[in-house]
Design a protein around this motif. Structure first.
Motif, PDB file in Angstrom:
ATOM      1  N   PRO A 138      37.575 -28.952   8.369  1.00 19.04           N
ATOM      2  CA  PRO A 138      38.518 -28.039   8.845  1.00 19.04           C
ATOM      3  C   PRO A 138      39.807 -28.916   9.232  1.00 19.04           C
ATOM      4  N   ASN A 139      41.050 -28.654   9.050  1.00 17.48           N
ATOM      5  CA  ASN A 139      42.112 -29.354   9.404  1.00 17.48           C
ATOM      6  C   ASN A 139      43.200 -28.232  10.012  1.00 17.48           C
ATOM      7  N   ALA A 140      43.699 -28.368  10.807  1.00 17.44           N
ATOM      8  CA  ALA A 140      44.847 -27.511  11.840  1.00 17.44           C
ATOM      9  C   ALA A 140      45.942 -27.423  10.740  1.00 17.44           C
ATOM     10  N   ALA A 141      46.255 -28.434  10.048  1.00 16.19           N
ATOM     11  CA  ALA A 141      47.507 -28.705   9.363  1.00 16.19           C
ATOM     12  C   ALA A 141      47.884 -27.306   8.360  1.00 16.19           C
ATOM     13  N   PHE A 142      46.621 -26.947   7.932  1.00 13.83           N
ATOM     14  CA  PHE A 142      46.388 -25.758   6.888  1.00 13.83           C
ATOM     15  C   PHE A 142      46.229 -24.312   7.502  1.00 13.83           C
ATOM     16  N   ALA A 143      46.548 -24.406   8.901  1.00 13.46           N
ATOM     17  CA  ALA A 143      46.684 -23.064   9.628  1.00 13.46           C
ATOM     18  C   ALA A 143      48.164 -23.110  10.072  1.00 13.46           C
ATOM     19  N   VAL A 144      48.667 -22.299   9.292  1.00 16.17           N
ATOM     20  CA  VAL A 144      50.337 -22.307   9.342  1.00 16.17           C
ATOM     21  C   VAL A 144      50.815 -20.725   9.980  1.00 16.17           C
ATOM     22  N   PRO A 145      51.885 -20.984  10.689  1.00 14.92           N
ATOM     23  CA  PRO A 145      52.466 -19.573  11.207  1.00 14.92           C
ATOM     24  C   PRO A 145      52.954 -18.942   9.901  1.00 14.92           C
ATOM     25  N   PHE A 178      55.692 -18.211   4.374  1.00 18.72           N
ATOM     26  CA  PHE A 178      55.382 -19.354   5.287  1.00 18.72           C
ATOM     27  C   PHE A 178      55.948 -20.323   4.626  1.00 18.72           C
ATOM     28  N   ARG A 179      56.008 -21.765   5.376  1.00 14.10           N
ATOM     29  CA  ARG A 179      56.377 -22.909   5.034  1.00 14.10           C
ATOM     30  C   ARG A 179      55.153 -23.932   4.940  1.00 14.10           C
ATOM     31  N   LEU A 180      54.918 -24.818   3.879  1.00 12.68           N
ATOM     32  CA  LEU A 180      53.954 -25.448   3.835  1.00 12.68           C
ATOM     33  C   LEU A 180      54.248 -26.586   2.961  1.00 12.68           C
ATOM     34  N   GLU A 181      54.192 -27.944   3.295  1.00 13.04           N
ATOM     35  CA  GLU A 181      54.532 -29.105   2.801  1.00 13.04           C
ATOM     36  C   GLU A 181      55.754 -29.151   2.286  1.00 13.04           C
ATOM     37  N   GLY A 182      56.758 -28.817   3.248  1.00 12.73           N
ATOM     38  CA  GLY A 182      58.242 -28.720   2.970  1.00 12.73           C
ATOM     39  C   GLY A 182      58.808 -27.675   2.146  1.00 12.73           C
ATOM     40  N   GLN A 183      57.747 -26.555   1.549  1.00 11.30           N
ATOM     41  CA  GLN A 183      58.467 -25.740   0.677  1.00 11.30           C
ATOM     42  C   GLN A 183      58.426 -24.195   1.584  1.00 11.30           C
ATOM     43  N   ASP A 184      59.323 -23.379   1.104  1.00 11.48           N
ATOM     44  CA  ASP A 184      59.012 -21.881   1.505  1.00 11.48           C
ATOM     45  C   ASP A 184      58.229 -21.145   0.608  1.00 11.48           C
ATOM     46  N   LEU A 185      57.437 -20.697   1.025  1.00  9.69           N
ATOM     47  CA  LEU A 185      56.252 -20.022   0.098  1.00  9.69           C
ATOM     48  C   LEU A 185      55.986 -18.366   0.426  1.00  9.69           C
ATOM     49  N   ASP A 204      45.599 -22.318  -6.286  1.00 14.05           N
ATOM     50  CA  ASP A 204      46.553 -23.675  -5.844  1.00 14.05           C
ATOM     51  C   ASP A 204      46.227 -24.713  -6.668  1.00 14.05           C
ATOM     52  N   GLN A 205      46.982 -25.649  -6.362  1.00 18.78           N
ATOM     53  CA  GLN A 205      46.924 -27.177  -6.998  1.00 18.78           C
ATOM     54  C   GLN A 205      45.652 -27.740  -7.017  1.00 18.78           C
ATOM     55  N   THR A 206      44.562 -27.190  -6.136  1.00 22.75           N
ATOM     56  CA  THR A 206      43.481 -27.815  -6.305  1.00 22.75           C
ATOM     57  C   THR A 206      42.111 -26.788  -6.977  1.00 22.75           C
ATOM     58  N   SER A 207      42.766 -25.852  -7.700  1.00 26.81           N
ATOM     59  CA  SER A 207      42.030 -24.820  -8.342  1.00 26.81           C
ATOM     60  C   SER A 207      41.526 -25.470  -9.794  1.00 26.81           C
ATOM     61  N   PRO A 252      47.344 -12.045  -8.442  1.00 27.29           N
ATOM     62  CA  PRO A 252      48.831 -11.702  -9.034  1.00 27.29           C
ATOM     63  C   PRO A 252      49.487 -13.033  -9.502  1.00 27.29           C
ATOM     64  N   ALA A 253      50.235 -13.070 -10.472  1.00 25.86           N
ATOM     65  CA  ALA A 253      50.858 -14.360 -10.902  1.00 25.86           C
ATOM     66  C   ALA A 253      51.657 -14.890 -10.066  1.00 25.86           C
ATOM     67  N   GLU A 254      52.267 -14.200  -9.104  1.00 27.45           N
ATOM     68  CA  GLU A 254      53.272 -14.982  -8.027  1.00 27.45           C
ATOM     69  C   GLU A 254      52.358 -15.344  -6.762  1.00 27.45           C
ATOM     70  N   ASN A 255      50.911 -15.546  -7.065  1.00 29.01           N
ATOM     71  CA  ASN A 255      50.164 -15.914  -6.042  1.00 29.01           C
ATOM     72  C   ASN A 255      49.462 -17.085  -6.131  1.00 29.01           C
ATOM     73  N   ARG A 256      50.086 -18.035  -7.433  1.00 25.30           N
ATOM     74  CA  ARG A 256      49.611 -19.364  -7.728  1.00 25.30           C
ATOM     75  C   ARG A 256      50.476 -20.377  -7.152  1.00 25.30           C
ATOM     76  N   LEU A 257      50.158 -20.693  -6.012  1.00 23.76           N
ATOM     77  CA  LEU A 257      50.976 -21.615  -5.263  1.00 23.76           C
ATOM     78  C   LEU A 257      50.996 -23.177  -5.988  1.00 23.76           C
ATOM     79  N   PRO A 258      52.240 -23.417  -5.736  1.00 23.39           N
ATOM     80  CA  PRO A 258      52.546 -24.764  -6.261  1.00 23.39           C
ATOM     81  C   PRO A 258      52.164 -26.264  -5.479  1.00 23.39           C
ATOM     82  N   VAL A 259      51.442 -25.922  -4.337  1.00 26.97           N
ATOM     83  CA  VAL A 259      50.857 -26.922  -3.529  1.00 26.97           C
ATOM     84  C   VAL A 259      49.282 -27.078  -3.667  1.00 26.97           C
ATOM     85  N   ALA A 260      49.046 -27.937  -3.227  1.00 20.89           N
ATOM     86  CA  ALA A 260      47.362 -28.273  -3.075  1.00 20.89           C
ATOM     87  C   ALA A 260      46.901 -27.826  -1.763  1.00 20.89           C
ATOM     88  N   ILE A 261      46.077 -26.843  -1.740  1.00 15.83           N
ATOM     89  CA  ILE A 261      45.725 -26.341  -0.583  1.00 15.83           C
ATOM     90  C   ILE A 261      44.127 -27.066  -0.259  1.00 15.83           C
TER      91      ILE A 261
END
Length: 275
Positions: A138-145, A178-185, A204-207, A252-261
Motif C-alpha cells: 500500500p502506497n498513500a501516493a496512489f490514494a488521490v483526491p 483527478f491529478r496523478l503524476e503531474g497529469q490531469d486525468l 494503465d501502463q502496468t497492464s 471503455p477506450a477512454e479509461n486506458r490511463l497513460p500512467v503506471a498505477i
C-alpha cells in the motif's frame, strides 16, 4: 520485511480490507468455484455440472428435471417425486439467481442479452489450489483526491467482454477527474452495486506487465459535493483474471490511463504464464 511497529494506519487498514476481499473471493461458491460456462439456446440440452435439461427461448428459461434430480430455490425443493418442468425469467441484464443442487450452486444469469448457466462446485480445482492474489505494498501516493462530475445526461456506453461474441452496455452517469503524476486525468464511471457507489474499469501502463492485461476495477462513493478519494491501492482483479469462464466487461477506450498505477492487485499466479 515490514514489522508490526513499522506498519502505518494506512497500511493496516489496507491489509484488513484486502484480507476480507480475499476471503470473499475464495468463498465456497464464489467465481473460483465455477466449473462450466453454458450458453443457453432454444434446444433443450443437459448441462455438465447441473441437474436437468435446459433451454432458453426469448426471455423464458425452461428446466426439465427428471425424478430424483434436485434443484432448490431459497431453500425450497423445485422438483417432485415424478419430475417436473420449471420456468424462470425474465432476468435483467447482468442480473442472476442462484439455485442449489446438492453442495453446488447453479447460477442462472443474463449476459450480453443471452442466458448463461454457471455451476459452482466447492471442490473445483481452481478454488482448491488458490494461493491468494499478489498486490503492491500500500502506497498513500496512489490514494488521490478526485471529483465526480455527472454528465448532463447518462451516456450509453458499449464495451467489449472477456469472452468473444458479446458486448456489455452500461449507463455511465459521469466521470471522475483527478491529478496523478503531474497529469490531469479522468475516468468514465459506471453505477456500482450499492446505491450511491460508482465502479471504474481501467487499464494503465502496468497492464500486461505486472498487472492483469484486460482490466482492473476500483469502487468509490462520492460525497454530495462530488468529492471522493480515488484509492488505486484498492484496485482489484475481475473474475476473468482467474478463469476463462467469466464474461467480464472491458474498460471503455477512454479509461486506458497513460500512467503506471503501481498500486492494487497484480496479475494472479494463475495467469503468470500469460504475461
Amino acid at each position: 520485511m515490514t514489522t508490526h511497529a513499522e506498519t502505518t494506519p494506512f497500511a493496516a487498514e489496507w491489509e484488513e480490507w484486502h484480507t476480507a476481499h480475499e476471503q470473499h473471493r475464495a468463498s465456497p461458491h464464489g467465481f473460483l468455484a465455477v466449473t462450466h460456462l453454458h450458453w443457453l439456446d432454444a434446444t433443450p440440452t443437459p448441462l455438465d455440472g447441473a441437474p436437468g435439461t435446459w433451454s432458453a427461448d426469448a426471455d423464458t428459461v425452461t428446466v426439465v428435471l427428471a425424478a430424483g434430480e434436485s434443484l432448490e430455490q431459497d431453500g425450497q425443493e423445485l422438483n417432485t417425486a415424478t419430475g417436473t418442468t420449471i420456468t424462470f425469467g425474465p432476468i435483467p441484464e447482468r442480473g442472476g439467481i442462484n439455485l442449489a443442487a446438492g453442495n453446488a450452486v447453479v447460477e442462472l444469469a443474463k449476459r450480453g442479452g443471452l442466458y448463461i448457466v454457471r455451476p459452482r462446485h466447492p471442490d473445483n480445482a481452481l478454488l482448491g489450489t488458490y494461493q491468494g492474489t499478489p498486490a503492491y505494498a500500500p502506497n498513500a501516493a496512489f490514494a488521490v483526491p478526485a471529483t465526480y462530475v455527472p454528465f448532463e445526461t447518462p451516456r450509453t456506453t458499449t464495451v467489449g467482454a472477456a469472452v468473444e461474441g458479446i458486448q456489455h452496455v452500461y449507463e455511465a452517469p459521469g466521470e471522475l477527474r483527478f491529478r496523478l503524476e503531474g497529469q490531469d486525468l479522468s475516468l468514465t464511471a459506471f453505477n456500482g452495486y450499492t446505491a450511491g457507489s460508482l465502479t471504474v474499469l481501467f487499464t494503465d501502463q502496468t497492464s500486461g506487465k505486472t498487472t492483469y492485461a484486460a482490466n482492473r476495477s476500483v469502487s468509490v462513493a462520492p460525497a454530495a459535493d462530488g468529492s471522493v478519494e480515488l484509492d488505486f491501492n484498492r484496485a482489484v482483479n475481475l473474475p476473468c483474471a482467474y478463469t476463462d469462464l467469466a464474461t467480464c466487461p472491458l474498460p471503455p477506450a477512454e479509461n486506458r490511463l497513460p500512467v503506471a498505477i503501481e498500486a492494487g492487485e497484480k496479475t494472479p499466479y494463475e495467469r503468470k504464464d500469460q504475461q
